[in-house]
Design a protein around this motif. Structure first.
Motif, PDB file in Angstrom:
ATOM      1  N   MET A 194      49.958  31.994  36.214  1.00 25.98           N
ATOM      2  CA  MET A 194      50.063  30.655  36.174  1.00 25.98           C
ATOM      3  C   MET A 194      50.348  30.424  34.866  1.00 25.98           C
ATOM      4  O   MET A 194      51.151  29.470  34.265  1.00 25.98           O
ATOM      5  N   LEU A 195      49.618  30.800  33.859  1.00 26.69           N
ATOM      6  CA  LEU A 195      49.800  30.662  32.203  1.00 26.69           C
ATOM      7  C   LEU A 195      51.389  31.193  31.982  1.00 26.69           C
ATOM      8  O   LEU A 195      52.040  30.313  31.251  1.00 26.69           O
ATOM      9  N   LEU A 248      48.133  36.446  46.802  1.00 26.52           N
ATOM     10  CA  LEU A 248      46.900  35.565  47.281  1.00 26.52           C
ATOM     11  C   LEU A 248      46.333  35.839  48.447  1.00 26.52           C
ATOM     12  O   LEU A 248      45.249  35.803  48.736  1.00 26.52           O
ATOM     13  N   PHE A 281      49.609  37.934  27.816  1.00 30.81           N
ATOM     14  CA  PHE A 281      49.372  37.750  29.427  1.00 30.81           C
ATOM     15  C   PHE A 281      50.216  38.607  30.012  1.00 30.81           C
ATOM     16  O   PHE A 281      49.906  38.925  31.070  1.00 30.81           O
ATOM     17  N   SER A 333      53.899  30.951  33.981  1.00 31.10           N
ATOM     18  CA  SER A 333      54.893  30.081  34.630  1.00 31.10           C
ATOM     19  C   SER A 333      54.581  28.760  33.630  1.00 31.10           C
ATOM     20  O   SER A 333      55.913  28.282  33.771  1.00 31.10           O
ATOM     21  N   LYS A 362      48.963  41.543  32.530  1.00 32.80           N
ATOM     22  CA  LYS A 362      49.060  41.237  33.939  1.00 32.80           C
ATOM     23  C   LYS A 362      49.882  42.107  34.603  1.00 32.80           C
ATOM     24  O   LYS A 362      49.395  42.694  35.634  1.00 32.80           O
ATOM     25  N   VAL A 401      42.061  37.553  40.761  1.00 35.53           N
ATOM     26  CA  VAL A 401      41.907  36.124  40.121  1.00 35.53           C
ATOM     27  C   VAL A 401      42.406  36.006  38.783  1.00 35.53           C
ATOM     28  O   VAL A 401      42.995  35.256  38.391  1.00 35.53           O
ATOM     29  N   SER A 402      42.147  36.999  37.849  1.00 34.81           N
ATOM     30  CA  SER A 402      42.452  37.138  36.484  1.00 34.81           C
ATOM     31  C   SER A 402      44.011  37.338  36.478  1.00 34.81           C
ATOM     32  O   SER A 402      44.667  36.690  35.640  1.00 34.81           O
ATOM     33  N   THR A 456      46.163  36.375  38.826  1.00 32.12           N
ATOM     34  CA  THR A 456      46.694  35.091  39.247  1.00 32.12           C
ATOM     35  C   THR A 456      46.528  33.871  38.061  1.00 32.12           C
ATOM     36  O   THR A 456      47.755  33.368  37.871  1.00 32.12           O
ATOM     37  N   PHE A 457      45.731  33.797  37.544  1.00 32.61           N
ATOM     38  CA  PHE A 457      45.400  32.862  36.289  1.00 32.61           C
ATOM     39  C   PHE A 457      46.459  33.490  35.103  1.00 32.61           C
ATOM     40  O   PHE A 457      47.210  32.455  34.567  1.00 32.61           O
ATOM     41  N   MET A 458      46.775  34.648  34.812  1.00 32.67           N
ATOM     42  CA  MET A 458      47.850  35.054  34.115  1.00 32.67           C
ATOM     43  C   MET A 458      48.962  34.556  34.402  1.00 32.67           C
ATOM     44  O   MET A 458      49.773  33.952  33.855  1.00 32.67           O
ATOM     45  N   THR A 515      44.122  38.612  47.989  1.00 32.14           N
ATOM     46  CA  THR A 515      42.841  38.408  47.080  1.00 32.14           C
ATOM     47  C   THR A 515      42.123  37.549  47.897  1.00 32.14           C
ATOM     48  O   THR A 515      40.620  37.844  48.171  1.00 32.14           O
TER      49      THR A 515
END
Lengths: 150, 105
Positions: free
Chosen positions: A143-144, A17, A85, A146, A89, A136-137, A139-141, A20
């Protein structure tokens, strides 16, 4: 999960993060013609952040995720979280340290040329933007993935 | 100045080569088991193998590029950076598309 793995997992997120956000600062700095000192420092933080995240995340992934988390996700309600993902990732992330290193070299070595040459500046902005999009991609992956464990 | 331009150019070429390797090896490892086994055997984990080899490719191509690059002018650098960015983006779509395909088949 042992404290070591917890710390490595958290560390890879935090450094990722940080890298980023630093990349966003480089992007904005180039777009808004900010002082190069700030752009350079942020580019360096970006490189270091991605490299540290690579090491911490890699250690966690190889020594814990594969044995403990992956089977749980694959046998759970969201197997695609790993199959699509996590697989994506873990490989897309590998682009980031190299892209950020090139961006850092550009702003450190060719600061005057970036300022004077609009084509070069646009290329630097584009590179910074690509880093942000990929980061960012990723990061979102994350989160998915987790969410799929819980 | 010439040296600095060559450093950035050669690093860009190295990063592009690494990005191509990452995308290609990702797909190849899933489609060709001996390659994945090779990575596991030599590096204890296929992902570690890809990481290490990507780094080696980056360093090798950057190093060679610095000495081989004749033109040190800045004119071609924007294009080289654009190619690097696009390679990473297309590589990402390739990887994502491949794993979606593999999961759904």
């Amino acid at each position: 999960m042992t404290p070591l793995f917890q710390n490595f997992l958290l560390g890879h997120i935090l450094f990722g993060l940080l890298a980023t956000v630093s990349s966003v600062m480089v992007f904005l700095g180039l777009v808004k013609n900010a002082g190069f000192q700030k752009i350079r420092i942020n580019s360096l933080v970006g490189v270091l952040g991605f490299f540290i995240s690579w090491i911490l995340g890699g250690y966690y992934y190889v020594n814990f995720y594969g044995q403990q988390v992956k089977p749980a996700i694959k046998s759970g309600n969201y197997p695609w979280a790993h199959g699509i993902f996590m697989e994506t990732k873990e490989h897309i992330f590998l682009f980031l340290p190299f892209l950020s290193l090139v961006l850092a070299l550009l702003v450190w070595f060719l600061k005057n040329e970036v300022n004077k040459n609009s084509r070069l500046k646009k290329a630097g902005i584009f590179l910074a933007f690509m880093i942000i999009v990929l980061a960012v991609s990723v990061t979102f992956m994350g989160m998915l993935i987790s969410g799929a464990v819980k | 100045m010439e040296k600095k331009i060559k450093i950035v150019k050669s690093a860009s070429l190295g990063a592009t080569a690494a990005a191509i390797f990452i995308a290609a090896s990702t797909v190849m490892a899933e489609l060709f088991a001996p390659f994945k086994d090779f990575l596991k055997e030599k590096f204890s984990h296929h992902w570690v193998g890809k990481s290490v080899l990507a780094l080696l490719i980056f360093l090798t191509v950057s190093f060679l590029g610095y000495f081989i690059l004749k033109k040190s002018g800045i004119d071609s650098l924007p294009r080289i950076l654009l190619i690097l960015g696009l390679t990473a983006v297309f590589g990402s779509f390739l990887i994502l598309g491949f794993f979606i395909y593999e999961y759904l088949k």
